[in-house]
Design an enzyme around this catalytic site. Structure first.
Site, short mmCIF file in Angstrom:
data_model
loop_
_atom_site.label_atom_id
_atom_site.label_comp_id
_atom_site.label_asym_id
_atom_site.label_seq_id
_atom_site.Cartn_x
_atom_site.Cartn_y
_atom_site.Cartn_z
N GLY A 190 0.84 -1.20 0.00
CA GLY A 190 0.00 0.00 0.00
C GLY A 190 0.88 1.24 0.00
N ILE A 192 2.14 3.12 2.49
CA ILE A 192 3.31 3.13 3.39
C ILE A 192 4.37 2.16 2.89
CG2 ILE A 192 4.13 2.60 5.73
CD1 ILE A 192 1.49 3.70 6.79
N ARG A 279 -4.30 0.87 8.60
CA ARG A 279 -4.41 1.47 9.93
C ARG A 279 -5.87 1.37 10.38
NH1 ARG A 279 -0.11 4.67 11.37
NH2 ARG A 279 -1.37 6.11 12.61
N ALA A 327 -4.31 13.27 5.63
CA ALA A 327 -4.19 14.46 6.49
C ALA A 327 -5.10 15.58 6.00
CB ALA A 327 -2.73 14.92 6.48
N HIS A 451 5.06 27.05 -21.10
CA HIS A 451 5.97 26.14 -21.79
C HIS A 451 7.41 26.53 -21.47
CE1 HIS A 451 7.66 23.57 -24.86
NE2 HIS A 451 8.40 24.58 -25.25
P1 FAD Z 1 -3.60 11.61 13.89
O1 FAD Z 1 -2.64 12.35 13.06
O2 FAD Z 1 -3.39 10.15 14.10
O3 FAD Z 1 -3.61 12.37 15.28
C1 FAD Z 1 -4.37 11.93 16.36
C2 FAD Z 1 -3.74 12.48 17.62
O4 FAD Z 1 -4.63 12.24 18.71
C3 FAD Z 1 -2.42 11.83 18.01
O5 FAD Z 1 -1.50 12.81 18.39
C4 FAD Z 1 -2.79 10.95 19.20
O6 FAD Z 1 -1.71 10.79 20.10
C5 FAD Z 1 -3.90 11.76 19.82
N1 FAD Z 1 -4.85 11.01 20.64
C6 FAD Z 1 -5.52 9.88 20.33
N2 FAD Z 1 -6.36 9.53 21.33
C7 FAD Z 1 -6.21 10.48 22.29
C8 FAD Z 1 -6.79 10.68 23.57
N3 FAD Z 1 -7.74 9.87 24.05
N4 FAD Z 1 -6.37 11.74 24.29
C9 FAD Z 1 -5.42 12.59 23.81
N5 FAD Z 1 -4.84 12.45 22.63
C10 FAD Z 1 -5.23 11.41 21.88
N6 FAD Z 1 -1.52 11.47 4.73
C11 FAD Z 1 -1.45 12.37 3.74
O7 FAD Z 1 -2.44 13.05 3.45
N7 FAD Z 1 -0.28 12.57 3.05
C12 FAD Z 1 0.83 11.86 3.33
O8 FAD Z 1 1.87 12.05 2.69
C13 FAD Z 1 0.77 10.90 4.37
N8 FAD Z 1 1.86 10.18 4.69
C14 FAD Z 1 1.79 9.29 5.72
C15 FAD Z 1 2.92 8.54 6.01
C16 FAD Z 1 2.88 7.62 7.04
C17 FAD Z 1 4.13 6.81 7.35
C18 FAD Z 1 1.69 7.46 7.81
C19 FAD Z 1 1.63 6.49 8.96
C20 FAD Z 1 0.56 8.19 7.51
C21 FAD Z 1 0.60 9.11 6.46
N9 FAD Z 1 -0.52 9.85 6.09
C22 FAD Z 1 -0.45 10.74 5.07
C23 FAD Z 1 -1.79 9.70 6.82
C24 FAD Z 1 -1.93 10.84 7.85
O9 FAD Z 1 -0.84 10.81 8.72
C25 FAD Z 1 -3.24 10.70 8.62
O10 FAD Z 1 -4.32 10.63 7.70
C26 FAD Z 1 -3.44 11.88 9.53
O11 FAD Z 1 -2.39 12.01 10.45
C27 FAD Z 1 -4.75 11.73 10.30
O12 FAD Z 1 -4.93 12.87 11.08
P2 FAD Z 1 -5.80 12.82 12.42
O13 FAD Z 1 -5.68 14.17 13.02
O14 FAD Z 1 -7.13 12.29 12.14
O15 FAD Z 1 -5.09 11.75 13.36
P1 NAD Z 2 -2.93 0.74 2.73
O1 NAD Z 2 -4.36 0.45 2.94
O2 NAD Z 2 -2.53 1.82 1.82
O3 NAD Z 2 -2.18 -0.57 2.22
C1 NAD Z 2 -2.19 -1.76 2.91
C2 NAD Z 2 -1.87 -2.88 1.94
O4 NAD Z 2 -1.64 -4.06 2.68
C3 NAD Z 2 -3.01 -3.17 0.97
O5 NAD Z 2 -2.51 -3.24 -0.34
C4 NAD Z 2 -3.55 -4.51 1.45
O6 NAD Z 2 -4.09 -5.29 0.43
C5 NAD Z 2 -2.30 -5.14 2.04
N1 NAD Z 2 -2.56 -6.15 3.08
C6 NAD Z 2 -3.50 -6.14 4.05
N2 NAD Z 2 -3.37 -7.24 4.83
C7 NAD Z 2 -2.32 -7.94 4.34
C8 NAD Z 2 -1.68 -9.14 4.73
N3 NAD Z 2 -2.09 -9.85 5.78
N4 NAD Z 2 -0.62 -9.56 3.99
C9 NAD Z 2 -0.18 -8.85 2.91
N5 NAD Z 2 -0.76 -7.70 2.52
C10 NAD Z 2 -1.81 -7.25 3.22
O7 NAD Z 2 -2.35 0.96 4.21
P2 NAD Z 2 -0.94 1.53 4.68
O8 NAD Z 2 0.06 1.50 3.60
O9 NAD Z 2 -0.66 0.82 5.96
O10 NAD Z 2 -1.28 3.02 5.01
C11 NAD Z 2 -2.28 3.34 6.01
C12 NAD Z 2 -3.00 4.60 5.68
O11 NAD Z 2 -2.12 5.70 5.77
C13 NAD Z 2 -3.57 4.59 4.29
O12 NAD Z 2 -4.98 4.58 4.40
C14 NAD Z 2 -3.12 5.84 3.64
O13 NAD Z 2 -4.21 6.62 3.21
C15 NAD Z 2 -2.37 6.60 4.71
N6 NAD Z 2 -1.09 7.05 4.11
C16 NAD Z 2 -1.16 8.00 3.13
C17 NAD Z 2 -0.01 8.40 2.51
C18 NAD Z 2 -0.09 9.42 1.41
O14 NAD Z 2 -1.12 10.07 1.30
N7 NAD Z 2 0.94 9.58 0.60
C19 NAD Z 2 1.22 7.84 2.85
C20 NAD Z 2 1.24 6.86 3.83
C21 NAD Z 2 0.07 6.48 4.46
#
Ligand code: FAD
Ligand code: NAD
EC number: 1.8.1.4
Length: 474
Positions: A190, A192, A279, A327, A451
């Site tokens: 996926g 990540i 996730r 995000a 361009h």
């Molecule tokens: P989060 O960012 O998860 O924030 C939730 C916060 O709430 C956390 O700080 C947590 O500690 C806190 N919290 C939870 N429960 C409680 C509680 N009960 N009390 C107090 N605090 C609490 N998305 C993109 O759009 N572009 C990207 O390039 C992108 N790259 C990513 C790369 C990776 C490696 C990962 C893991 C995710 C990526 N995402 C990306 C997804 C993006 O990070 C999430 O969609 C986004 O952070 C979600 O925002 P949120 O505010 O809903 O939750």
């Molecule tokens: P994802 O849903 O993008 O990908 C997970 C992948 O794992 C899927 O292709 C799925 O078929 C596969 N999978 C599930 N169970 C499996 C198993 N048991 N064995 C092998 N493959 C399996 O999830 P992610 O990469 O973990 O990212 C989580 C979330 O974070 C995504 O929803 C994404 O939107 C967000 N994210 C966004 C960005 C970005 O916007 N550039 C970057 C990183 C993460």
């Protein structure tokens, strides 16, 4: 200061902190509770995105891209570098510095907008109070007319490959390796898996990605996914489709994986294993039993189209609710909810949310895929244009991929745009604007594009919908 607020937000990720700033801008007395602890043991605002997600991953993607280019792109420009070296402390340290700069920046924005931050775990109590439990166990209760739940998401753990933080890791672990693993296994092709797999592949790791589904990147348009798969394979990302992990055992010489693919049971030994299989919404300790807030069948907070939970004054946004885990989706929900609370007209258009994968080449899209249109029986026309015919892309030595535009066959309204190629993370914005204004392919075709730029690929794809692209056969 009294502990009664107009709005309390639980969670300071991109959904929660943006909601807090917008609420404060609208004159609402606002608090934001967050429990995330940074590497220095202090509160680190910004949630997953700023601490262990979007920002650090893009920092490492950029560093690793510079390194990869030395051997794979610069020679074509006539530039060679002997014995390039990587200092891992600087590589990871630069990322940490960027994270600190941005998490600290949220603190400053809170101060400037008079948002009161609380450091601890917030639990919604009946009647819109929030109990905040600090790391030392001390508790205080604050209350508000409105509470916004923005608790985000956490990585899904596989029962037979549990995270140990060292050898079997999640995204946070894979952003903090102290050395380049010789062999990296990734479960899940996926977003990540592809982004962090690319980081470590570029740094020299042998990367094998095990994906359960038979189709690569099935969320994207099939033509775009096909091109991306070919490019990733050229870079040495070994992606095994239709492969199911059965076992992951940590031994002295690495993680021993057993998986099943079309040819039967396979074995693989890797030094590190990144599990990135999606996730799930995080709601642990978030809700007292009697709040009335409900979860759906996937454990997400149940909300209506206005992010309202059905409990008076309780809202939920971001990864903790339905919709893509992005995000910018969470941030826009945060703005909309703050505006609804303030009696204004909030708005999120879920149909035009852009998706971007920051690999090389990048992948980006908005709207419907060709398959979705076909399945829905919607008549459409397709326009495509390859970056190989774009002067700027060729000059950059990055002429791979294409732009594909789908427009309604009768009205010409743009229904989807799908891209793989250089800089498409930026190019998609123009298409989102066009779609938001219910634009047609003809609208984009009539707009003057500079361009030589990469944006000419969007222009030509729009022309190609009407079979009148200039720089390719139609
Ligand atoms: P989060 O960012 O998860 O924030 C939730 C916060 O709430 C956390 O700080 C947590 O500690 C806190 N919290 C939870 N429960 C409680 C509680 N009960 N009390 C107090 N605090 C609490 N998305 C993109 O759009 N572009 C990207 O390039 C992108 N790259 C990513 C790369 C990776 C490696 C990962 C893991 C995710 C990526 N995402 C990306 C997804 C993006 O990070 C999430 O969609 C986004 O952070 C979600 O925002 P949120 O505010 O809903 O939750
Ligand atoms: P994802 O849903 O993008 O990908 C997970 C992948 O794992 C899927 O292709 C799925 O078929 C596969 N999978 C599930 N169970 C499996 C198993 N048991 N064995 C092998 N493959 C399996 O999830 P992610 O990469 O973990 O990212 C989580 C979330 O974070 C995504 O929803 C994404 O939107 C967000 N994210 C966004 C960005 C970005 O916007 N550039 C970057 C990183 C993460």
């Amino acid at each position: 200061m009294s502990d009664k607020f107009d709005v309390i937000i639980i969670g300071a990720g991109p959904a929660g902190y943006v909601a807090a700033i917008r609420a404060a801008q609208l004159g609402l007395k606002t608090a934001c509770v967050d429990a995330f602890t940074g590497k220095d043991g202090k509160q680190a605002l910004g949630g997953t995105c700023l601490n262990v997600g979007c920002i650090p991953s893009k920092a490492l993607l950029d560093s690793s891209r510079q390194y990869w280019n030395i051997a794979h792109n610069l020679p074509a420009h006539g530039i060679s570098v002997d014995n390039p070296k990587v200092d891992m402390a600087t590589f990871i340290g630069r990322k940490d510095k960027i994270v600190k700069q941005f998490t600290g920046g949220i603190g400053q924005l809170f101060k400037a907008n008079k948002v009161t931050p609380y450091f601890g775990t917030g639990k919604l109590l009946k009647g819109n109070s929030v109990e905040v439990t600090a790391a030392d166990g001390s508790k205080q209760t604050i209350s508000a007319t409105n509470v916004i739940l923005a608790s985000g998401s956490i990585p899904i753990e596989l029962p037979f490959a549990k995270f140990d933080g060292k050898t079997i890791v999640d995204n946070a672990g894979a952003l903090d390796f102290t050395a380049v693993p010789k062999r990296l296994g990734v479960i899940g092709a996926g977003v990540i898996g592809l982004e962090l797999g690319s980081v470590w592949r570029r740094m020299g790791a042998e990367v094998t990605i095990i994906e359960a589904l038979p189709d690569f990147l099935s969320v994207a348009d099939a033509d775009i996914a096909k091109i991306a798969a070919k490019e990733f394979a050229k870079q040495g990302l070994d992606i095994k489709l239709d492969a199911k992990l059965n076992k992951a055992e940590v031994k002295k010489d690495g993680v021993h994986l057993t998986y099943t693919d079309k040819s039967g049971e396979q074995k693989l030994v890797v030094d590190k294993l990144l599990v990135a299989v999606g996730r799930r919404a995080y709601t642990k300790d978030l809700l007292a039993d009697d709040t009335g807030v409900k979860l759906d069948e996937r454990g997400r907070i149940l909300v209506d189209e206005h992010c309202h939970t059905g409990v008076d004054g309780v809202w939920a946004i971001g990864d903790a609710v339905r919709g893509p885990m992005l995000a910018h989706k969470g941030s826009e929900e945060g703005v909309a909810v703050a505006e609804w609370i303030a009696g204004k007209a909030g708005h999120v258009n879920y149909d035009t949310i852009p998706f971007v994968i920051y690999t090389e080449p990048e992948v980006a899209w908005a709207g419907k895929t060709e398959k979705e249109l076909k399945d829905a029986g919607i008549p459409y026309r397709v326009g495509t244009f390859p970056f190989a015919a774009i002067g700027r892309a060729v000059a950059m030595n990055e002429a791979v991929g294409q732009v594909k535009m789908l427009a309604h066959a009768e009205t010409d309204r743009i229904l989807g745009v799908h891209m793989v190629g250089p800089g498409v993370s930026e190019l998609i914005a123009e298409c989102v604007v066009a779609m938001e204004f219910k634009g047609s392919s003809e609208d984009l075709a009539r707009i003057v594009h500079a361009h030589p730029t990469l944006s000419e690929a969007v222009h030509e794809a729009a022309l190609s919908v009407d079979k009148r692209a200039i720089h390719k056969g139609n």
